[in-house]
Motif scaffolding. Sequence first.
Motif, PDB file in Angstrom:
ATOM      1  N   THR A 217       0.790  -1.235   0.000  1.00  0.00           N
ATOM      2  CA  THR A 217       0.000   0.000   0.000  1.00  0.00           C
ATOM      3  C   THR A 217       0.821   1.284   0.000  1.00  0.00           C
ATOM      4  OG1 THR A 217      -0.138  -0.043   2.423  1.00  0.00           O
ATOM      5  CG2 THR A 217      -1.889  -1.172   1.198  1.00  0.00           C
ATOM      6  N   LYS A 218       2.075   1.215   0.400  1.00  0.00           N
ATOM      7  CA  LYS A 218       2.892   2.429   0.464  1.00  0.00           C
ATOM      8  C   LYS A 218       3.162   2.991  -0.929  1.00  0.00           C
ATOM      9  CE  LYS A 218       4.044   3.260   4.837  1.00  0.00           C
ATOM     10  NZ  LYS A 218       3.838   4.566   5.496  1.00  0.00           N
ATOM     11  N   SER A 219       3.246   4.312  -1.002  1.00  0.00           N
ATOM     12  CA  SER A 219       3.597   4.986  -2.245  1.00  0.00           C
ATOM     13  C   SER A 219       5.054   4.700  -2.602  1.00  0.00           C
ATOM     14  CB  SER A 219       3.397   6.496  -2.075  1.00  0.00           C
ATOM     15  OG  SER A 219       4.121   7.226  -3.022  1.00  0.00           O
ATOM     16  N   LYS A 220       5.378   4.779  -3.892  1.00  0.00           N
ATOM     17  CA  LYS A 220       6.764   4.593  -4.321  1.00  0.00           C
ATOM     18  C   LYS A 220       7.635   5.764  -3.880  1.00  0.00           C
ATOM     19  CE  LYS A 220       6.129   6.593  -8.969  1.00  0.00           C
ATOM     20  NZ  LYS A 220       7.018   7.734  -8.769  1.00  0.00           N
ATOM     21  N   ASP A 221       7.000   6.806  -3.362  1.00  0.00           N
ATOM     22  CA  ASP A 221       7.719   7.985  -2.869  1.00  0.00           C
ATOM     23  C   ASP A 221       7.543   8.173  -1.359  1.00  0.00           C
ATOM     24  OD1 ASP A 221       8.484   8.809  -5.560  1.00  0.00           O
ATOM     25  OD2 ASP A 221       6.393   9.399  -5.822  1.00  0.00           O
ATOM     26  N   TYR A 222       7.300   7.093  -0.645  1.00  0.00           N
ATOM     27  CA  TYR A 222       6.920   7.232   0.760  1.00  0.00           C
ATOM     28  C   TYR A 222       8.057   7.728   1.655  1.00  0.00           C
ATOM     29  CZ  TYR A 222       9.186   2.872   2.420  1.00  0.00           C
ATOM     30  OH  TYR A 222      10.085   1.910   2.769  1.00  0.00           O
ATOM     31  N   LEU A 223       9.319   7.524   1.267  1.00  0.00           N
ATOM     32  CA  LEU A 223      10.417   7.938   2.143  1.00  0.00           C
ATOM     33  C   LEU A 223      10.439   9.454   2.338  1.00  0.00           C
ATOM     34  CD1 LEU A 223      13.344   5.598   1.030  1.00  0.00           C
ATOM     35  CD2 LEU A 223      11.973   5.455   3.120  1.00  0.00           C
ATOM     36  N   LEU A 224      10.278  10.201   1.271  1.00  0.00           N
ATOM     37  CA  LEU A 224      10.235  11.657   1.394  1.00  0.00           C
ATOM     38  C   LEU A 224       8.973  12.097   2.129  1.00  0.00           C
ATOM     39  CD1 LEU A 224      11.301  14.471   0.899  1.00  0.00           C
ATOM     40  CD2 LEU A 224      10.363  14.374  -1.421  1.00  0.00           C
ATOM     41  N   GLN A 225       7.861  11.435   1.849  1.00  0.00           N
ATOM     42  CA  GLN A 225       6.611  11.761   2.538  1.00  0.00           C
ATOM     43  C   GLN A 225       6.750  11.559   4.039  1.00  0.00           C
ATOM     44  OE1 GLN A 225       3.813   9.198   0.557  1.00  0.00           O
ATOM     45  NE2 GLN A 225       3.922  10.324  -1.382  1.00  0.00           N
ATOM     46  N   GLU A 226       7.335  10.425   4.433  1.00  0.00           N
ATOM     47  CA  GLU A 226       7.532  10.135   5.857  1.00  0.00           C
ATOM     48  C   GLU A 226       8.537  11.098   6.484  1.00  0.00           C
ATOM     49  OE1 GLU A 226       5.920   8.048   7.804  1.00  0.00           O
ATOM     50  OE2 GLU A 226       4.634   7.364   6.166  1.00  0.00           O
ATOM     51  N   PHE A 227       9.560  11.461   5.710  1.00  0.00           N
ATOM     52  CA  PHE A 227      10.560  12.401   6.217  1.00  0.00           C
ATOM     53  C   PHE A 227       9.910  13.738   6.568  1.00  0.00           C
ATOM     54  CE2 PHE A 227      13.424  15.958   5.482  1.00  0.00           C
ATOM     55  CZ  PHE A 227      14.540  15.622   6.229  1.00  0.00           C
ATOM     56  N   ASN A 228       9.153  14.285   5.626  1.00  0.00           N
ATOM     57  CA  ASN A 228       8.522  15.587   5.857  1.00  0.00           C
ATOM     58  C   ASN A 228       7.503  15.545   6.995  1.00  0.00           C
ATOM     59  OD1 ASN A 228       9.871  17.243   3.983  1.00  0.00           O
ATOM     60  ND2 ASN A 228       8.646  16.416   2.296  1.00  0.00           N
ATOM     61  N   LYS A 229       6.811  14.424   7.113  1.00  0.00           N
ATOM     62  CA  LYS A 229       5.857  14.260   8.209  1.00  0.00           C
ATOM     63  C   LYS A 229       6.597  14.240   9.554  1.00  0.00           C
ATOM     64  CE  LYS A 229       2.789  11.102   7.517  1.00  0.00           C
ATOM     65  NZ  LYS A 229       2.144   9.758   7.425  1.00  0.00           N
ATOM     66  N   HIS A 230       7.729  13.544   9.581  1.00  0.00           N
ATOM     67  CA  HIS A 230       8.490  13.386  10.816  1.00  0.00           C
ATOM     68  C   HIS A 230       9.049  14.722  11.301  1.00  0.00           C
ATOM     69  CE1 HIS A 230      11.049  10.701  13.472  1.00  0.00           C
ATOM     70  NE2 HIS A 230      11.583  11.889  13.662  1.00  0.00           N
ATOM     71  N   ILE A 231       9.688  15.493  10.396  1.00  0.00           N
ATOM     72  CA  ILE A 231      10.381  16.707  10.850  1.00  0.00           C
ATOM     73  C   ILE A 231       9.427  17.853  11.201  1.00  0.00           C
ATOM     74  CG2 ILE A 231      12.512  16.142   9.637  1.00  0.00           C
ATOM     75  CD1 ILE A 231      11.719  18.220   7.513  1.00  0.00           C
ATOM     76  N   LYS A 232       8.140  17.685  10.937  1.00  0.00           N
ATOM     77  CA  LYS A 232       7.171  18.677  11.403  1.00  0.00           C
ATOM     78  C   LYS A 232       7.103  18.674  12.927  1.00  0.00           C
ATOM     79  CE  LYS A 232       3.996  18.899   7.442  1.00  0.00           C
ATOM     80  NZ  LYS A 232       2.607  18.594   6.979  1.00  0.00           N
ATOM     81  N   ASN A 233       7.388  17.528  13.523  1.00  0.00           N
ATOM     82  CA  ASN A 233       7.271  17.375  14.973  1.00  0.00           C
ATOM     83  C   ASN A 233       8.616  17.353  15.692  1.00  0.00           C
ATOM     84  OD1 ASN A 233       4.368  17.042  14.837  1.00  0.00           O
ATOM     85  ND2 ASN A 233       4.760  14.999  13.994  1.00  0.00           N
ATOM     86  N   LYS A 234       9.618  16.751  15.067  1.00  0.00           N
ATOM     87  CA  LYS A 234      10.927  16.666  15.721  1.00  0.00           C
ATOM     88  C   LYS A 234      11.988  16.301  14.688  1.00  0.00           C
ATOM     89  CE  LYS A 234      10.451  11.781  17.058  1.00  0.00           C
ATOM     90  NZ  LYS A 234      10.598  10.805  18.157  1.00  0.00           N
ATOM     91  N   SER A 235      13.237  16.495  15.066  1.00  0.00           N
ATOM     92  CA  SER A 235      14.332  16.164  14.158  1.00  0.00           C
ATOM     93  C   SER A 235      14.515  14.648  14.085  1.00  0.00           C
ATOM     94  CB  SER A 235      15.629  16.818  14.632  1.00  0.00           C
ATOM     95  OG  SER A 235      16.011  16.302  15.899  1.00  0.00           O
ATOM     96  N   ILE A 236      15.163  14.206  13.030  1.00  0.00           N
ATOM     97  CA  ILE A 236      15.549  12.800  12.888  1.00  0.00           C
ATOM     98  C   ILE A 236      16.970  12.683  13.426  1.00  0.00           C
ATOM     99  CG2 ILE A 236      16.042  10.942  11.257  1.00  0.00           C
ATOM    100  CD1 ILE A 236      13.876  12.142   9.440  1.00  0.00           C
ATOM    101  N   ASN A 237      17.159  11.826  14.419  1.00  0.00           N
ATOM    102  CA  ASN A 237      18.436  11.753  15.117  1.00  0.00           C
ATOM    103  C   ASN A 237      19.095  10.387  14.937  1.00  0.00           C
ATOM    104  OD1 ASN A 237      17.837  14.339  16.130  1.00  0.00           O
ATOM    105  ND2 ASN A 237      16.814  13.457  17.924  1.00  0.00           N
ATOM    106  N   TYR A 238      20.417  10.427  14.777  1.00  0.00           N
ATOM    107  CA  TYR A 238      21.218   9.204  14.694  1.00  0.00           C
ATOM    108  C   TYR A 238      22.408   9.332  15.637  1.00  0.00           C
ATOM    109  CZ  TYR A 238      18.914   8.935  10.081  1.00  0.00           C
ATOM    110  OH  TYR A 238      18.007   8.922   9.043  1.00  0.00           O
ATOM    111  N   LYS A 239      22.731   8.258  16.306  1.00  0.00           N
ATOM    112  CA  LYS A 239      23.948   8.212  17.101  1.00  0.00           C
ATOM    113  C   LYS A 239      25.055   7.587  16.246  1.00  0.00           C
ATOM    114  CE  LYS A 239      21.822   7.864  21.684  1.00  0.00           C
ATOM    115  NZ  LYS A 239      21.670   7.048  22.920  1.00  0.00           N
ATOM    116  N   MET A 240      26.181   8.291  16.145  1.00  0.00           N
ATOM    117  CA  MET A 240      27.315   7.769  15.386  1.00  0.00           C
ATOM    118  C   MET A 240      28.282   7.062  16.327  1.00  0.00           C
ATOM    119  SD  MET A 240      30.259   9.742  13.190  1.00  0.00           S
ATOM    120  CE  MET A 240      31.644   8.818  12.500  1.00  0.00           C
ATOM    121  N   TYR A 241      28.560   5.803  16.013  1.00  0.00           N
ATOM    122  CA  TYR A 241      29.508   5.015  16.798  1.00  0.00           C
ATOM    123  C   TYR A 241      30.679   4.568  15.927  1.00  0.00           C
ATOM    124  CZ  TYR A 241      25.819   4.324  20.342  1.00  0.00           C
ATOM    125  OH  TYR A 241      24.843   4.501  21.291  1.00  0.00           O
TER     126      TYR A 241
END
Length: 317
Positions: A217-241
């Motif tokens: 069911t996901k769109s072929k462009d869902y990664l950008l859609q999910e990205f924009n939805k996510h950063i409306k509320n908070k940043s996307i964080n990664y820990k670098m090890y």
Amino acid sequence: MKNIYLCIFAIMFGGSVVAQEVTSDAIADIFYRLNGDPKNPKMKINHTKGFCASGVFIPSKDISKKINIPLLEQKKIKTLARFSLGGAAMDDRSKGRGLALRLEGDKETWTMVMLNSEINFARTPEEFFQFFSMKIPVDGKVDQAKIAKLTSEVESFRKFDEYMKNVGFTASVANTPYYSVHTFYFKDAKSDKMIAARWKFVPEDGVKYLSENDKKTKSKDYLLQEFNKHIKNKSINYKMYLVLANPQDATNDTTAIWSGKHEEVLVGILNVNKYEGMGCNQEVFFPSDIPQGVGAPVDPLFQIRNETYGVTFGRRQ
């Protein structure tokens, strides 16, 4: 840009056997034969689909006690990010993911080019060339039997195929881990000796995969859609090890899986918080762009990888 390596195998092209010198130009040619579009000769032919973002990298407060990298003495480092799909895939419902970062310090930059797999599919330029050559269609058809045969015969291909069976379709870039694949070297803060390590970026929101229903069911462009939805509320964080190599680990082989317990060092946290459009899709991110205190990999693929990036970038101009 010539490379000292010569192919030790023969590749079948339309029924004729050709001995192929493995150069950066030869590898670029393979990508264009496999992914190129005659109607769009300046298109990006690997990690074709992507989008751009920005944020900051915040080094760990104690990192200077472990490794001596002057760039990491800054409290915050402006960062450009490009999230992408592997190869020429244009549908986000694919396994391959890429992340390129450019940490833009006051005096130095650090470019990191990563995949969502811990290992590569090829150990040498010869294997890299062979891996993509076997996928080129002949008379409009890809020889799946040939691919299956070579995958079973070549250890690097076989290991990667087995590894990817356990990699799922991640639910978003916020839930995707990314790995250096190559082993780099880092100056020890106490001894000034160079420490071998790979690095990884671990999403703070955890690694999550699409359900079987989501894949349908996901769109072929869902990664950008999910990205924009996510950063409306908070940043996307990664820990670098940094994952420090043990004495028995292969540090010159990108197909080697490091097993067992390893010491890990928290380098810092990446906060991605802004969509930057598609502009960086035309840029090139060279993995050889490393700051003081970081040494380049010694595996057979690293140099030719950088050369090939330069070749393909030049052809897009």
